[in-house]
Design an enzyme around this catalytic site. Structure first.
Site, short mmCIF file in Angstrom:
data_model
loop_
_atom_site.label_atom_id
_atom_site.label_comp_id
_atom_site.label_asym_id
_atom_site.label_seq_id
_atom_site.Cartn_x
_atom_site.Cartn_y
_atom_site.Cartn_z
N PHE A 148 0.82 -1.22 0.00
CA PHE A 148 0.00 0.00 0.00
C PHE A 148 0.85 1.27 0.00
O PHE A 148 0.37 2.34 -0.39
CB PHE A 148 -0.93 0.02 1.23
CG PHE A 148 -0.24 0.45 2.51
CD1 PHE A 148 -0.10 1.81 2.81
CD2 PHE A 148 0.30 -0.47 3.39
CE1 PHE A 148 0.55 2.22 3.98
CE2 PHE A 148 0.94 -0.07 4.54
CZ PHE A 148 1.09 1.27 4.84
N LYS A 172 -1.09 -7.25 -9.17
CA LYS A 172 -2.07 -7.31 -8.07
C LYS A 172 -1.64 -6.23 -7.08
O LYS A 172 -0.78 -6.45 -6.23
CB LYS A 172 -2.03 -8.70 -7.44
CG LYS A 172 -3.31 -9.16 -6.77
CD LYS A 172 -3.83 -8.28 -5.66
CE LYS A 172 -3.07 -8.43 -4.37
NZ LYS A 172 -3.47 -7.42 -3.35
N GLU A 175 -4.94 -3.77 -1.95
CA GLU A 175 -6.39 -3.54 -1.92
C GLU A 175 -6.76 -2.35 -1.06
O GLU A 175 -7.91 -1.92 -1.02
CB GLU A 175 -7.11 -4.81 -1.42
CG GLU A 175 -6.76 -5.29 -0.02
CD GLU A 175 -5.51 -6.17 0.06
OE1 GLU A 175 -4.51 -5.85 -0.61
OE2 GLU A 175 -5.54 -7.15 0.83
N ARG A 176 -5.77 -1.77 -0.34
CA ARG A 176 -6.11 -0.66 0.55
C ARG A 176 -6.13 0.69 -0.17
O ARG A 176 -6.81 1.61 0.25
CB ARG A 176 -5.10 -0.60 1.70
CG ARG A 176 -5.22 -1.83 2.59
CD ARG A 176 -4.35 -1.69 3.79
NE ARG A 176 -3.63 -2.93 4.03
CZ ARG A 176 -2.57 -3.04 4.80
NH1 ARG A 176 -2.09 -1.99 5.41
NH2 ARG A 176 -1.98 -4.19 4.99
N SER A 225 5.42 -6.94 3.26
CA SER A 225 5.99 -7.26 4.58
C SER A 225 6.75 -8.59 4.53
O SER A 225 6.50 -9.43 3.67
CB SER A 225 4.87 -7.32 5.61
OG SER A 225 3.95 -8.33 5.23
N CYS A 280 9.62 1.77 3.43
CA CYS A 280 10.51 0.66 3.80
C CYS A 280 11.93 1.18 4.02
O CYS A 280 12.77 0.48 4.56
CB CYS A 280 10.51 -0.40 2.72
SG CYS A 280 11.20 0.19 1.19
N GLU A 382 9.32 -3.88 12.96
CA GLU A 382 9.18 -2.74 12.05
C GLU A 382 7.87 -2.04 12.44
O GLU A 382 6.78 -2.57 12.23
CB GLU A 382 9.07 -3.24 10.60
CG GLU A 382 8.86 -2.12 9.61
CD GLU A 382 8.60 -2.62 8.18
OE1 GLU A 382 7.89 -3.60 8.00
OE2 GLU A 382 9.14 -1.98 7.27
P1 NAD Z 1 1.61 -6.62 2.99
O1 NAD Z 1 2.64 -7.69 3.06
O2 NAD Z 1 0.49 -6.68 3.97
O3 NAD Z 1 0.90 -6.65 1.55
C1 NAD Z 1 1.65 -6.65 0.37
C2 NAD Z 1 0.85 -7.37 -0.72
O4 NAD Z 1 0.66 -8.73 -0.32
C3 NAD Z 1 -0.54 -6.77 -0.95
O5 NAD Z 1 -0.79 -6.75 -2.34
C4 NAD Z 1 -1.45 -7.74 -0.23
O6 NAD Z 1 -2.73 -7.83 -0.82
C5 NAD Z 1 -0.72 -9.06 -0.33
N1 NAD Z 1 -1.00 -9.95 0.81
C6 NAD Z 1 -1.24 -9.58 2.10
N2 NAD Z 1 -1.45 -10.65 2.87
C7 NAD Z 1 -1.33 -11.73 2.07
C8 NAD Z 1 -1.43 -13.14 2.30
N3 NAD Z 1 -1.69 -13.65 3.50
N4 NAD Z 1 -1.24 -13.97 1.25
C9 NAD Z 1 -0.98 -13.48 0.02
N5 NAD Z 1 -0.88 -12.15 -0.25
C10 NAD Z 1 -1.04 -11.29 0.76
O7 NAD Z 1 2.36 -5.23 3.04
P2 NAD Z 1 1.74 -3.78 3.17
O8 NAD Z 1 1.23 -3.59 4.55
O9 NAD Z 1 0.84 -3.50 2.04
O10 NAD Z 1 3.05 -2.88 2.96
C11 NAD Z 1 3.93 -2.53 3.99
C12 NAD Z 1 5.11 -3.46 4.05
O11 NAD Z 1 5.78 -3.48 2.80
C13 NAD Z 1 6.14 -3.02 5.07
O12 NAD Z 1 6.64 -4.15 5.74
C14 NAD Z 1 7.24 -2.40 4.20
O13 NAD Z 1 8.53 -2.41 4.76
C15 NAD Z 1 7.18 -3.27 3.01
N6 NAD Z 1 7.78 -2.62 1.86
C16 NAD Z 1 9.00 -3.05 1.47
C17 NAD Z 1 9.64 -2.44 0.42
C18 NAD Z 1 10.99 -2.90 -0.04
O14 NAD Z 1 11.41 -2.47 -1.09
N7 NAD Z 1 11.68 -3.74 0.68
C19 NAD Z 1 9.02 -1.36 -0.26
C20 NAD Z 1 7.76 -0.96 0.16
C21 NAD Z 1 7.15 -1.60 1.23
#
Ligand code: NAD
Length: 496
Positions: A148, A172, A175-176, A225, A280, A382
Site C-alpha cells: 500500500f 495485483k 487492496e487498501r 511485509s 521501507c 518494524e
Molecule cells: P503486505 O505484506 O500486507 O501486503 C503486500 C501485498 O501482499 C498486498 O498486495 C497484499 O494484498 C498481499 N498480501 C497480504 N497478505 C497476504 C497473504 N496472506 N497472502 C498473500 N498475499 C497477501 O504489506 P503492506 O502492509 O501493504 O506494505 C507494507 C510493508 O511493505 C512493510 O513491511 C514495508 O517495509 C514493506 N515494503 C517493502 C519495500 C521494499 O522495497 N523492501 C518497499 C515498500 C514496502
C-alpha cells in the site's frame, strides 16, 4: 459509492462478487469499494496476458520503448490527478505523492532504453568460422504483487521494465489504495500498448494464490511485509517460478560524535517522519555514539519536532499525513506504549495528536523515544509509523554490531565528517543500501534496489540492471557457417 474494478485485456472489468471498503485515512470515511478478484477473474487476466505474449515478444524493442515514452508524457500530464488519488486513499501529502510519482517515472525513463538494455553480447570467431552471442529473451507472463505504501512507484519498479523486455504482465496492487495504480495502468492503453500486455487484478490472498499456483505465470515480483514475502518466495519457488520478494525493514542511522548535528537532525526529520514513517527505507532508529552525541541529538531533535505538522494530504503545508488504517494506528500506538512499559523514555509523545476538522482520521503525531534497548519489542519490530527511537552506544563498532545483528538489512546511514569511518562502515555493514550523510539512500532507477537478510528473498534486486536480468532469460547461440568446400572432420574430443 464508486467501485474499483480490474483491468483485463484492455477493458475495465467489474467481475466478481466479493469486495472490500476503501477508506480515506484522513477522514476515516469509507469512500469506495474495491472488487476482490476470484480465481476465475485472475485466470481471465492470465489468459489475456498469455494470448498477448507471442505478438508482443516479437515487437521490436524500439517500438515497445516508444510506447513507454508516450506513457511517461501521460504520467506527467496527469500527475495532479494521480497525486490526488494517492492522497485520498493513502493519505500522504501532495508534495510527498509528487516525489513518489517522479521516482516511478524515472523507472519508466530507464525502461525507454530497451533497445540498448536488450542488446546482448557478441563474440566473433570463438572457433574457426564460429561466432557466438548471448541474447536476453522474455519469460512470458510475469506477475507483480505490491504494497500500500507506494501505490504508484512500486508497481512502476516492475511493469515498465518487464513489459519493454517483451513480457506480458498481471499486477495485483494493494487492496487498501488501489485507485491510483489502476488509473496509471489505464494510461498504457492511451500510450498505445496492445490489449492484454498489461492487466491489473485487485484482490486479496485468493488472487495472490492464483498467481502463485498458475503454471502460465513464469515469474513473480513481490514487495510487502517480510512474513508475506517469505511465503510468496517459498510458494513461487516450489512451483518452479523465478521470484524476487522484497520485505520489511528496520533502518538505523549512526550518529557519530563528529557529525554535523544540525544537518543530521534536519535529515532525520524527513527520513523518520516523512510519509508517517510508512516507507521501507524510513529511518526508525538513531544510534548515537557516545552520550554527548546522544544528548545533543535528543535535545535538537525534540526542539525541531515542535514545528512538525500532521494533517490532511491536500494541505501542502503539512509535513505528513495519517497512517493507512485505524488498526495500523492502534498497532503503532501499541508499540509506543510497550516501549514506555519496558523502560524507554518518551521524549515527544505523538499518541494523541489534535488535527482540527479531522477528528476521525488515523493520525499519529511524530514521536521520539530515548533510551531504547535492543530487547524491547519496539526495537525488534518494524513499526511503520512516525516513531524515531534512539539507542545509545559507546563505540562505532558497537553501533555496527547492533545493525548487523538485526534481522532486517534494507537501508542504513552514517552521519560523520570522518571519511575513514564512513568508508569502513559502507564496506563492512551487512545492509543492502547504504547512505553516507544521506538518510534515504534509495538507489536511482539505473542502479537496483534491494536489501539484505530478511529484507529480500531472492538473488536479484528490483529494477535497474538487476531488473533487466530478472525479467529475461539468457540464451547463448553458437553458430558456424563453414566456408564453401571445407569439410569438417569427425571428432570425438570435447570441442575446444
Ligand atoms: P503486505 O505484506 O500486507 O501486503 C503486500 C501485498 O501482499 C498486498 O498486495 C497484499 O494484498 C498481499 N498480501 C497480504 N497478505 C497476504 C497473504 N496472506 N497472502 C498473500 N498475499 C497477501 O504489506 P503492506 O502492509 O501493504 O506494505 C507494507 C510493508 O511493505 C512493510 O513491511 C514495508 O517495509 C514493506 N515494503 C517493502 C519495500 C521494499 O522495497 N523492501 C518497499 C515498500 C514496502
Amino acid at each position: 459509492m464508486s467501485v474499483v474494478g480490474h483491468l483485463i485485456n484492455g477493458e475495465i472489468s467489474l467481475e466478481g462478487s466479493r469486495s472490500q471498503d476503501v477508506f480515506n485515512p484522513a477522514t476515516g470515511a469509507c469512500e469506495k469499494q474495491v472488487l476482490l478478484a476470484s480465481k476465475q477473474t485472475v485466470e481471465h487476466a492470465i489468459t489475456a496476458a498469455q494470448a498477448a505474449f507471442p505478438e508482443w515478444r516479437n515487437t521490436p524493442p524500439i517500438k515497445r520503448a516508444r510506447i513507454m515514452f508516450r506513457f511517461k508524457e501521460l504520467l506527467e500530464h496527469h500527475a495532479d490527478e494521480i497525486c490526488q488519488l494517492i492522497g485520498q486513499e493513502h493519505g500522504k501529502i501532495s508534495h510527498d505523492a509528487a516525489g513518489e510519482l517522479q521516482r516511478g517515472i524515472e523507472n519508466v525513463e530507464f525502461a525507454c532504453g530497451a533497445p540498448q538494455l536488450l542488446k546482448g553480447e557478441h563474440s566473433k570467431n570463438v572457433g574457426p568460422n564460429i561466432d557466438s552471442w548471448s541474447e536476453f529473451q522474455p519469460l512470458g507472463v510475469v506477475a507483480g504483487i505490491t504494497p500500500f505504501n507506494f501505490p504508484a512507484m512500486v508497481p512502476m519498479w516492475m511493469f515498465p521494465l518487464a513489459i519493454v523486455c517483451g513480457n506480458t504482465f498481471v499486477l495485483k496492487p494493494s487492496e487498501r489504495d488501489p485507485s491510483s495504480t489502476l488509473f496509471i495502468a489505464n494510461l498504457l492503453k492511451e500510450a498505445g500498448l496492445p490489449d492484454g500486455v498489461m492487466n491489473v487484478v485487485n484482490g486479496d490472498k485468493e488472487a495472490v494464490d492464483t498467481l502463485l499456483n498458475d503454471e502460465r505465470v513464469k515469474a513473480v515480483s513481490f514487495v510487502g511485509s517480510t512474513p508475506i514475502a517469505e511465503y510468496i518466495y517459498t510458494t513461487a519457488n516450489a512451483n518452479g517460478k523465478r521470484c524476487q520478494a522484497l520485505g520489511g525493514a528496520k533502518n538505523h542511522a549512526i550518529i557519530m560524535p563528529d557529525a554535523d548535528m544540525d544537518n543530521a537532525v534536519n535529515q532525520l526529520l524527513g527520513a523518520a517522519f516523512g510519509s508517517s514513517g510508512e516507507r521501507c527505507m524510513a529511518l526508525s532508529v538513531a544510534v548515537a555514539v557516545g552520550d554527548d552525541a546522544g544528548d545533543a541529538l535528543v535535545a535538537k531533535m525534540s526542539e525541531a519536532m515542535t514545528g512538525l505538522s500532521v494533517g490532511v494530504y491536500s494541505d501542502a503545508s503539512n509535513d505528513f499525513g495519517p497512517v493507512i488504517t485505524c488498526q495500523h494506528r492502534d498497532k503503532v500506538v501499541g508499540y509506543i506504549d510497550s516501549a514506555e512499559q519496558q523502560g524507554a523514555r518518551i521524549v515527544v509523545d505523538g499518541r494523541k495528536p489534535k488535527v482540527d476538522g479531522y477528528e476521525n482520521g488515523y493520525f499519529v503525531g511524530a514521536t521520539l523515544i530515548d533510551d531504547v534497548k535492543i530487547d524491547m519489542d519496539s526495537y525488534k519490530a518494524e513499526i511503520f509509523g512516525p516513531v524515531l527511537q534512539v539507542v545509545r552506544v559507546k563505540t562505532m563498532q558497537e553501533a555496527m554490531k547492533l545493525i548487523d545483528d538485526h534481522e532486517y538489512g534494507n537501508g542504513t546511514c552514517i552521519f560523520t565528517r570522518d571519511g575513514e569511518a564512513a568508508r569502513y562502515f559502507s564496506d563492512n555493514i551487512q545492509v543492502g543500501m547504504v547512505g553516507i550523510n544521506v538518510p534515504l539512500p534509495v538507489p536511482v532507477a539505473y542502479h537496483s534496489f534491494g536489501g539484505w537478510k530478511r529484507s529480500l528473498f531472492g538473488d536479484l534486486h528490483a529494477y535497474g540492471p538487476d531488473g533487466v536480468r530478472f525479467y529475461t532469460k539468457r540464451k547463448t547461440i553458437t553458430q558456424r557457417w563453414p566456408s564453401s568446400g571445407v569439410r569438417e572432420g569427425v571428432s570425438f574430443a570435447f570441442p575446444s
